[in-house]
Design a protein around this motif. Sequence first.
Motif, PDB file in Angstrom:
ATOM      1  N   PHE A  98     -29.416 -12.520  -0.746  1.00 14.94           N
ATOM      2  CA  PHE A  98     -28.576 -12.155  -1.779  1.00 14.94           C
ATOM      3  C   PHE A  98     -27.177 -13.558  -1.018  1.00 14.94           C
ATOM      4  O   PHE A  98     -26.679 -14.106  -0.059  1.00 14.94           O
ATOM      5  CB  PHE A  98     -27.333 -11.449  -1.546  1.00 14.94           C
ATOM      6  N   VAL A  99     -27.036 -14.893  -2.302  1.00 15.02           N
ATOM      7  CA  VAL A  99     -25.833 -15.893  -2.525  1.00 15.02           C
ATOM      8  C   VAL A  99     -24.838 -16.116  -3.048  1.00 15.02           C
ATOM      9  O   VAL A  99     -24.584 -15.600  -4.041  1.00 15.02           O
ATOM     10  CB  VAL A  99     -26.714 -17.123  -3.026  1.00 15.02           C
ATOM     11  N   LYS A 100     -23.847 -16.166  -1.412  1.00 11.08           N
ATOM     12  CA  LYS A 100     -22.646 -15.727  -2.329  1.00 11.08           C
ATOM     13  C   LYS A 100     -21.398 -16.559  -1.861  1.00 11.08           C
ATOM     14  O   LYS A 100     -21.769 -17.496  -0.458  1.00 11.08           O
ATOM     15  CB  LYS A 100     -22.018 -14.219  -1.077  1.00 11.08           C
ATOM     16  N   PRO A 101     -20.524 -16.811  -2.128  1.00 14.90           N
ATOM     17  CA  PRO A 101     -19.710 -17.575  -1.912  1.00 14.90           C
ATOM     18  C   PRO A 101     -18.882 -17.540  -0.524  1.00 14.90           C
ATOM     19  O   PRO A 101     -18.773 -15.766  -0.375  1.00 14.90           O
ATOM     20  CB  PRO A 101     -18.259 -17.247  -2.627  1.00 14.90           C
ATOM     21  N   ALA A 102     -18.724 -17.665   0.581  1.00 14.19           N
ATOM     22  CA  ALA A 102     -18.065 -17.093   1.828  1.00 14.19           C
ATOM     23  C   ALA A 102     -16.693 -16.532   1.518  1.00 14.19           C
ATOM     24  O   ALA A 102     -16.578 -15.837   2.637  1.00 14.19           O
ATOM     25  CB  ALA A 102     -17.896 -18.308   3.616  1.00 14.19           C
ATOM     26  N   ARG A 103     -16.247 -17.037   0.693  1.00 18.09           N
ATOM     27  CA  ARG A 103     -15.176 -16.624   0.575  1.00 18.09           C
ATOM     28  C   ARG A 103     -14.242 -15.838  -0.671  1.00 18.09           C
ATOM     29  O   ARG A 103     -13.512 -16.477  -1.473  1.00 18.09           O
ATOM     30  CB  ARG A 103     -13.812 -17.869   1.521  1.00 18.09           C
ATOM     31  N   ALA A 104     -14.923 -15.349  -1.093  1.00 17.80           N
ATOM     32  CA  ALA A 104     -14.878 -14.534  -2.935  1.00 17.80           C
ATOM     33  C   ALA A 104     -15.160 -13.560  -2.731  1.00 17.80           C
ATOM     34  O   ALA A 104     -15.853 -12.965  -1.680  1.00 17.80           O
ATOM     35  CB  ALA A 104     -14.895 -15.493  -3.451  1.00 17.80           C
ATOM     36  N   GLY A 105     -14.512 -12.367  -3.555  1.00 22.33           N
ATOM     37  CA  GLY A 105     -15.063 -11.591  -3.655  1.00 22.33           C
ATOM     38  C   GLY A 105     -15.408 -10.344  -5.305  1.00 22.33           C
ATOM     39  O   GLY A 105     -15.455 -11.932  -5.814  1.00 22.33           O
ATOM     40  N   SER A 106     -15.463  -9.276  -5.733  1.00 21.63           N
ATOM     41  CA  SER A 106     -15.428  -8.634  -6.290  1.00 21.63           C
ATOM     42  C   SER A 106     -17.186  -9.375  -7.272  1.00 21.63           C
ATOM     43  O   SER A 106     -16.992  -9.271  -8.431  1.00 21.63           O
ATOM     44  CB  SER A 106     -14.223  -9.296  -7.531  1.00 21.63           C
ATOM     45  N   SER A 107     -17.162 -10.026  -6.477  1.00 19.40           N
ATOM     46  CA  SER A 107     -18.888 -10.178  -6.460  1.00 19.40           C
ATOM     47  C   SER A 107     -19.225 -11.441  -7.344  1.00 19.40           C
ATOM     48  O   SER A 107     -20.053 -11.311  -8.356  1.00 19.40           O
ATOM     49  CB  SER A 107     -19.485  -8.957  -7.515  1.00 19.40           C
ATOM     50  N   LEU A 108     -18.066 -11.631  -7.054  1.00 23.64           N
ATOM     51  CA  LEU A 108     -18.074 -13.771  -8.198  1.00 23.64           C
ATOM     52  C   LEU A 108     -18.755 -14.093  -7.418  1.00 23.64           C
ATOM     53  O   LEU A 108     -18.840 -14.746  -6.502  1.00 23.64           O
ATOM     54  CB  LEU A 108     -16.907 -14.205  -8.218  1.00 23.64           C
ATOM     55  N   GLY A 109     -19.928 -14.960  -8.655  1.00 25.86           N
ATOM     56  CA  GLY A 109     -21.099 -15.956  -8.038  1.00 25.86           C
ATOM     57  C   GLY A 109     -21.939 -16.042  -6.519  1.00 25.86           C
ATOM     58  O   GLY A 109     -22.293 -16.509  -6.477  1.00 25.86           O
ATOM     59  N   ILE A 110     -22.011 -14.563  -7.097  1.00 29.38           N
ATOM     60  CA  ILE A 110     -23.533 -13.507  -6.108  1.00 29.38           C
ATOM     61  C   ILE A 110     -24.993 -14.162  -6.781  1.00 29.38           C
ATOM     62  O   ILE A 110     -24.660 -13.365  -8.039  1.00 29.38           O
ATOM     63  CB  ILE A 110     -23.034 -12.372  -5.446  1.00 29.38           C
ATOM     64  N   SER A 111     -25.841 -14.427  -6.278  1.00 35.72           N
ATOM     65  CA  SER A 111     -27.008 -14.774  -7.508  1.00 35.72           C
ATOM     66  C   SER A 111     -28.072 -13.944  -6.519  1.00 35.72           C
ATOM     67  O   SER A 111     -27.702 -13.867  -4.734  1.00 35.72           O
ATOM     68  CB  SER A 111     -27.112 -15.303  -7.098  1.00 35.72           C
ATOM     69  N   LYS A 112     -29.001 -12.193  -6.160  1.00 33.26           N
ATOM     70  CA  LYS A 112     -29.892 -12.371  -6.598  1.00 33.26           C
ATOM     71  C   LYS A 112     -31.421 -13.347  -6.567  1.00 33.26           C
ATOM     72  O   LYS A 112     -31.575 -13.658  -7.450  1.00 33.26           O
ATOM     73  CB  LYS A 112     -30.497 -10.707  -6.004  1.00 33.26           C
ATOM     74  N   VAL A 113     -31.711 -13.483  -5.587  1.00 33.06           N
ATOM     75  CA  VAL A 113     -32.155 -14.823  -5.157  1.00 33.06           C
ATOM     76  C   VAL A 113     -34.497 -14.211  -4.769  1.00 33.06           C
ATOM     77  O   VAL A 113     -34.422 -13.429  -3.427  1.00 33.06           O
ATOM     78  CB  VAL A 113     -32.639 -15.956  -4.764  1.00 33.06           C
ATOM     79  N   ASP A 114     -34.776 -14.172  -5.595  1.00 33.14           N
ATOM     80  CA  ASP A 114     -36.717 -13.621  -5.500  1.00 33.14           C
ATOM     81  C   ASP A 114     -37.130 -14.556  -5.467  1.00 33.14           C
ATOM     82  O   ASP A 114     -38.831 -14.249  -4.388  1.00 33.14           O
ATOM     83  CB  ASP A 114     -37.018 -12.234  -6.137  1.00 33.14           C
ATOM     84  N   ASP A 115     -37.795 -15.719  -5.182  1.00 32.53           N
ATOM     85  CA  ASP A 115     -38.253 -17.111  -5.573  1.00 32.53           C
ATOM     86  C   ASP A 115     -37.371 -18.156  -4.979  1.00 32.53           C
ATOM     87  O   ASP A 115     -35.437 -18.593  -6.123  1.00 32.53           O
ATOM     88  CB  ASP A 115     -38.317 -16.846  -7.229  1.00 32.53           C
TER      89      ASP A 115
END
Length: 394
Positions: free
Chosen positions: A213-230
């Motif tokens: 899971f790729v996330k902004p280090a300093r954000a919440g509410s699931s903004l900018g999050i991606s699940k990467v399978d490849d």
Amino acid sequence: MATVSESQTPTPALGAVAPVAPGETVGRPRVVLLFGGRSGEHVISCATAAGVMRAIDRDRFDVVPVGITRTGQWVLVEDDPDRWAITEGRLPEVDATGTEVLLPLAVGQNALRVLEAGEMPRILGDVDVVFPLLHGPFGEDGTLQGMLELADVRYVGAGVLASAVGMDKHFMKLVLAGQGLPVGPYTVIAPGEWDRDEQGATARVADLGLPVFVKPARAGSSLGISKVDDLADLPAAVAEARRHDPKVIVEAGIVGREIECAVLGGRRGERARASLPGEIQVTDEAHAFYDFEAKYLSEQSVELSCPADLSPELVAQVQDVAIRTFEAVSGEGLSRVDVFVTEAGEVIVNEINTMPGFTPFSMYPRMWEKSGIGYADLITELVELALERETGLR
């Protein structure tokens, strides 16, 4: 405790609040509901304020809603929950049309002032407590808390240190691991690092295994999050996260149930309290995980089980980990702690949120309601916790 129903007439808009002379005693504690802000979670903050505005005990507190625009201007806003709720086709936002607000900036000067065009600043009244309903940077990260500390103004929720640590997922994990709490594998892509050494960063991510899971280090509410399978999708995921924060955290996927627990500060030095744990299950296949839309725009996409279907031993373990996490960051007031529970019964901390949402869909108030504290009573408890604690170093 008295509550406010939706059918009751709301308190008049702020422009109608009578000024209070310097030194005059106000019968009810004056609570500033502060929301909006400069972060990407501006809309969520407005929605949180709508929930609190609707439910706060008006017989007990004098409520003053203050909005912060996306450019940082503080203004008096309508005391109308419907104006700030997320509705189909409309996302609320604070604009600069209201009267500008000047908050106290010096010790012993708790007066709230308003600044109208062409007029001298006038005193609206003393501030007893600020309830900062802000999410994300410039509100939940310790910056606002530091300003209030400088003026000796009491406020709801975590202090400067806990807010800053709770906002930055990288340092959060360092602090929690340092206190012996279990955290999952992760790596951090520092600001500018992806541009300098994409290959090296990709190699570190690959070492975590997929999915990640790729996330902004300093954000919440699931903004900018991606699940990467490849790994081929990693550059796009990093770019999405960097839209919200130049610092990116990549977490290894953990196979386990997503369990949440609400923590409420203790009275007069007593230890914090933990709610019954809840479990979020995303039922709509359109959502790969509990993303922004599932949280705030699509209630039918998720199911909440509270109490979560866990053994009594695991319930106690989750509650213990939640309280220890709260204490590890020097939490105050409230926090929501999210954990994974694996098939082997291991409890792994995902994160702590020091200002969880209060929207109708939010987990924090729903878990406390299932644990015996209703929404309005919970808000009262949080304000009274803030009134009780000392200002300054503590």
